[in-house]
Design an enzyme around this catalytic site. Structure first.
Site, PDB file in Angstrom:
ATOM      1  N   ARG A 220      31.083  35.289 115.087  1.00 22.88           N
ATOM      2  CA  ARG A 220      32.132  36.392 114.819  1.00 22.88           C
ATOM      3  C   ARG A 220      33.081  36.089 113.369  1.00 22.88           C
ATOM      4  NH1 ARG A 220      27.610  37.601 116.832  1.00 22.88           N
ATOM      5  NH2 ARG A 220      27.787  39.512 118.958  1.00 22.88           N
ATOM      6  N   HIS A 268      23.809  37.629 108.463  1.00 20.03           N
ATOM      7  CA  HIS A 268      23.658  37.987 110.109  1.00 20.03           C
ATOM      8  C   HIS A 268      22.800  37.102 110.732  1.00 20.03           C
ATOM      9  CE1 HIS A 268      26.679  39.109 113.888  1.00 20.03           C
ATOM     10  NE2 HIS A 268      25.004  38.266 113.839  1.00 20.03           N
TER      11      HIS A 268
HETATM   12  P1  NAP Z   1      28.677  30.956 125.554  1.00 20.32           P
HETATM   13  O1  NAP Z   1      27.976  30.111 125.698  1.00 20.32           O
HETATM   14  O2  NAP Z   1      30.194  32.023 126.162  1.00 20.32           O
HETATM   15  O3  NAP Z   1      30.018  30.103 125.012  1.00 20.32           O
HETATM   16  C1  NAP Z   1      31.480  29.882 124.164  1.00 20.32           C
HETATM   17  C2  NAP Z   1      31.821  28.878 124.337  1.00 20.32           C
HETATM   18  O4  NAP Z   1      33.310  29.207 123.521  1.00 20.32           O
HETATM   19  C3  NAP Z   1      32.721  28.081 125.685  1.00 20.32           C
HETATM   20  O5  NAP Z   1      32.350  26.829 124.699  1.00 20.32           O
HETATM   21  C4  NAP Z   1      33.887  28.309 125.576  1.00 20.32           C
HETATM   22  O6  NAP Z   1      35.176  27.419 126.464  1.00 20.32           O
HETATM   23  C5  NAP Z   1      34.531  28.682 124.371  1.00 20.32           C
HETATM   24  N1  NAP Z   1      35.753  29.418 124.462  1.00 20.32           N
HETATM   25  C6  NAP Z   1      35.612  30.462 124.683  1.00 20.32           C
HETATM   26  N2  NAP Z   1      36.748  31.399 124.352  1.00 20.32           N
HETATM   27  C7  NAP Z   1      37.779  30.185 124.167  1.00 20.32           C
HETATM   28  C8  NAP Z   1      38.994  29.676 123.253  1.00 20.32           C
HETATM   29  N3  NAP Z   1      39.610  31.057 123.724  1.00 20.32           N
HETATM   30  N4  NAP Z   1      39.325  28.481 122.729  1.00 20.32           N
HETATM   31  C9  NAP Z   1      38.748  28.054 123.515  1.00 20.32           C
HETATM   32  N5  NAP Z   1      37.525  27.789 123.419  1.00 20.32           N
HETATM   33  C10 NAP Z   1      36.585  28.917 123.703  1.00 20.32           C
HETATM   34  O7  NAP Z   1      28.647  32.017 124.654  1.00 20.32           O
HETATM   35  P2  NAP Z   1      27.575  31.589 122.728  1.00 20.32           P
HETATM   36  O8  NAP Z   1      26.679  32.077 123.329  1.00 20.32           O
HETATM   37  O9  NAP Z   1      27.354  29.831 122.790  1.00 20.32           O
HETATM   38  O10 NAP Z   1      27.812  31.921 121.857  1.00 20.32           O
HETATM   39  C11 NAP Z   1      29.094  32.057 121.113  1.00 20.32           C
HETATM   40  C12 NAP Z   1      28.807  33.084 120.549  1.00 20.32           C
HETATM   41  O11 NAP Z   1      28.095  32.854 118.682  1.00 20.32           O
HETATM   42  C13 NAP Z   1      28.461  34.640 121.014  1.00 20.32           C
HETATM   43  O12 NAP Z   1      30.295  35.303 121.925  1.00 20.32           O
HETATM   44  C14 NAP Z   1      28.142  35.308 119.710  1.00 20.32           C
HETATM   45  O13 NAP Z   1      29.369  36.139 118.854  1.00 20.32           O
HETATM   46  C15 NAP Z   1      27.209  34.151 118.684  1.00 20.32           C
HETATM   47  N6  NAP Z   1      26.508  34.389 118.290  1.00 20.32           N
HETATM   48  C16 NAP Z   1      26.034  35.130 116.934  1.00 20.32           C
HETATM   49  C17 NAP Z   1      25.132  35.303 116.566  1.00 20.32           C
HETATM   50  C18 NAP Z   1      24.147  34.965 115.032  1.00 20.32           C
HETATM   51  O14 NAP Z   1      23.765  35.338 114.613  1.00 20.32           O
HETATM   52  N7  NAP Z   1      25.452  34.850 114.031  1.00 20.32           N
HETATM   53  C19 NAP Z   1      23.541  35.005 117.362  1.00 20.32           C
HETATM   54  C20 NAP Z   1      23.895  34.525 118.377  1.00 20.32           C
HETATM   55  C21 NAP Z   1      25.529  34.356 118.866  1.00 20.32           C
HETATM   56  P3  NAP Z   1      34.207  27.428 128.267  1.00 20.32           P
HETATM   57  O15 NAP Z   1      33.119  26.439 128.066  1.00 20.32           O
HETATM   58  O16 NAP Z   1      35.370  26.662 128.565  1.00 20.32           O
HETATM   59  O17 NAP Z   1      34.252  28.731 128.577  1.00 20.32           O
HETATM   60  C1  GLV Z   2      23.795  38.335 117.816  1.00 25.67           C
HETATM   61  O1  GLV Z   2      25.269  38.124 116.652  1.00 25.67           O
HETATM   62  C2  GLV Z   2      24.509  37.931 119.245  1.00 25.67           C
HETATM   63  O2  GLV Z   2      25.817  37.852 119.645  1.00 25.67           O
HETATM   64  O3  GLV Z   2      23.368  37.808 119.846  1.00 25.67           O
END
Ligand code: NAP
Ligand code: GLV
Length: 305
Positions: A220, A268
């Site tokens: 983000r 994005h």
């Molecule tokens: P997720 O499964 O919830 O994983 C989040 C990771 O971040 C976890 O390992 C978590 O730690 C860690 N984390 C959270 N807060 C933290 C902090 N303060 N300090 C250190 N580590 C922290 O999320 P995901 O599915 O991998 O997705 C991640 C993000 O990608 C989403 O939230 C979204 O904003 C973004 N995204 C972007 C796109 C795009 O098209 N650009 C698409 C999809 C998603 P723990 O494992 O210890 O909980």
């Molecule tokens: C895209 O940014 C998502 O959070 O799925």
């Protein structure tokens, strides 16, 4: 009983047709023209406008249309109900491929050769050295990226709130940030946007990274303090930034990133939700809600992800 879609600025025809196909007896309402607010029991939201989720006092769950829930959690006055998100292997595959592609393209100087081709120039150069990648966030997307990068010969580290144990990956917990990033040639941000991560990648963070690091933000925009990044780029402390997400989207035409020689911009699009998979997951959770079964992929509202 109805499902309400609060997904502004998009053509929802395909999505509505898919919902109607999977749930033929359920009314689908579309914000802002909600005919019977009291009937709304399930809201599907993506970047809902401020206050748009508040009036539905019979709502029992809110589902994000994507992986992130930051756009839903950002406002006060949200109904006190479970919030779910999308967890999709294909999203993780797309994200991992995006990250791998951009790292390889940078290593192999593709942007330089694209520019040379326009000028009919022939100037070969060895690929860039540097094989260490640190991923911030080791969740669904971060760990999938770590795996693909390892399979492609990179030396991969992940840093997360709770320390992980992933095969072939160096894992660091939240109190080991300096160790996790100080040697990295590439830093990939896959953290969720929360109160803790706002402007997390700022001057102090970048000072801990080594000179010539490449930053890839696919999480983000507000996780990166953009002025600090521009400053670090101007002194070549950050050699290049690959940015898929921005504080303001679409990125304003006047923004300094557009013209910057060391910034690669994508709109994005690193991992876009697939309407078929998403609709299936949303309907599955709706049916669970109706049958009082536990919902899938519920987020922790206190942590913000
Ligand atoms: P997720 O499964 O919830 O994983 C989040 C990771 O971040 C976890 O390992 C978590 O730690 C860690 N984390 C959270 N807060 C933290 C902090 N303060 N300090 C250190 N580590 C922290 O999320 P995901 O599915 O991998 O997705 C991640 C993000 O990608 C989403 O939230 C979204 O904003 C973004 N995204 C972007 C796109 C795009 O098209 N650009 C698409 C999809 C998603 P723990 O494992 O210890 O909980
Ligand atoms: C895209 O940014 C998502 O959070 O799925």
């Amino acid at each position: 009983m109805s499902i309400l879609l609060v997904i502004p600025n998009r053509n929802l025809d395909k999505l509505i047709a898919k919902f109607q196909n999977l749930l033929p007896n359920t009314t689908i309402e579309v914000w802002p023209n909600v005919k019977e607010p009291q009937e709304v029991e399930y809201i599907v939201a993506w970047q809902p406008p401020k206050g748009s989720l508040a009036p539905y006092t019979n709502c029992k769950a809110i589902a994000s249309f994507g992986a992130g829930v930051d756009s839903i959690l950002q406002y006060d006055g949200l109904p006190d109900v479970p919030i779910t998100r999308i967890v999709d292997e294909n999203l993780a595959k797309d994200m991992s491929r995006y990250v791998l592609t951009h790292i390889l393209a940078y290593q192999h100087r593709l942007e330089t050769y694209f520019k040379q081709q326009i000028k009919r120039e022939w100037k070969p150069k060895r690929a860039r050295a540097g094989n260490k990648v640190t991923i911030l966030g080791a969740g669904q997307l971060g760990s999938a990226c770590a795996n693909l990068l390892h399979l492609n010969g990179f030396d991969v580290s992940v840093w997360s709130r709770t320390k992980k144990s992933l095969a072939n990956v160096n894992c660091y917990g939240s109190d080991q940030l300096t160790d996790a990033i100080q040697d990295a040639d590439y830093i990939v941000c896959l953290l969720p946007a929360t109160k803790e991560t706002t402007h997390f990648i700022n001057h102090d963070f970048l000072a801990k990274a080594k000179e010539g690091v490449v930053l890839i933000n696919v999480a983000r925009g507000n996780i990166v303090e953009e002025q600090s990044l521009l400053k670090a780029l101007s002194i070549n402390h950050v050699a290049h930034a690959i940015l898929d997400v921005f504080s303001v989207e679409p990125l304003p035409k006047s923004h300094a990133f557009w013209q910057h020689a060391c910034v690669t911009i994508t709109p994005h699009c690193s991992a876009l939700s697939n309407v078929d998979t998403v609709t299936q997951q949303l309907c599955e959770n709706y049916l669970r809600l109706m049958q009082n079964q536990p919902l899938l992929n519920v987020v922790n509202k206190d942590l913000g992800y």
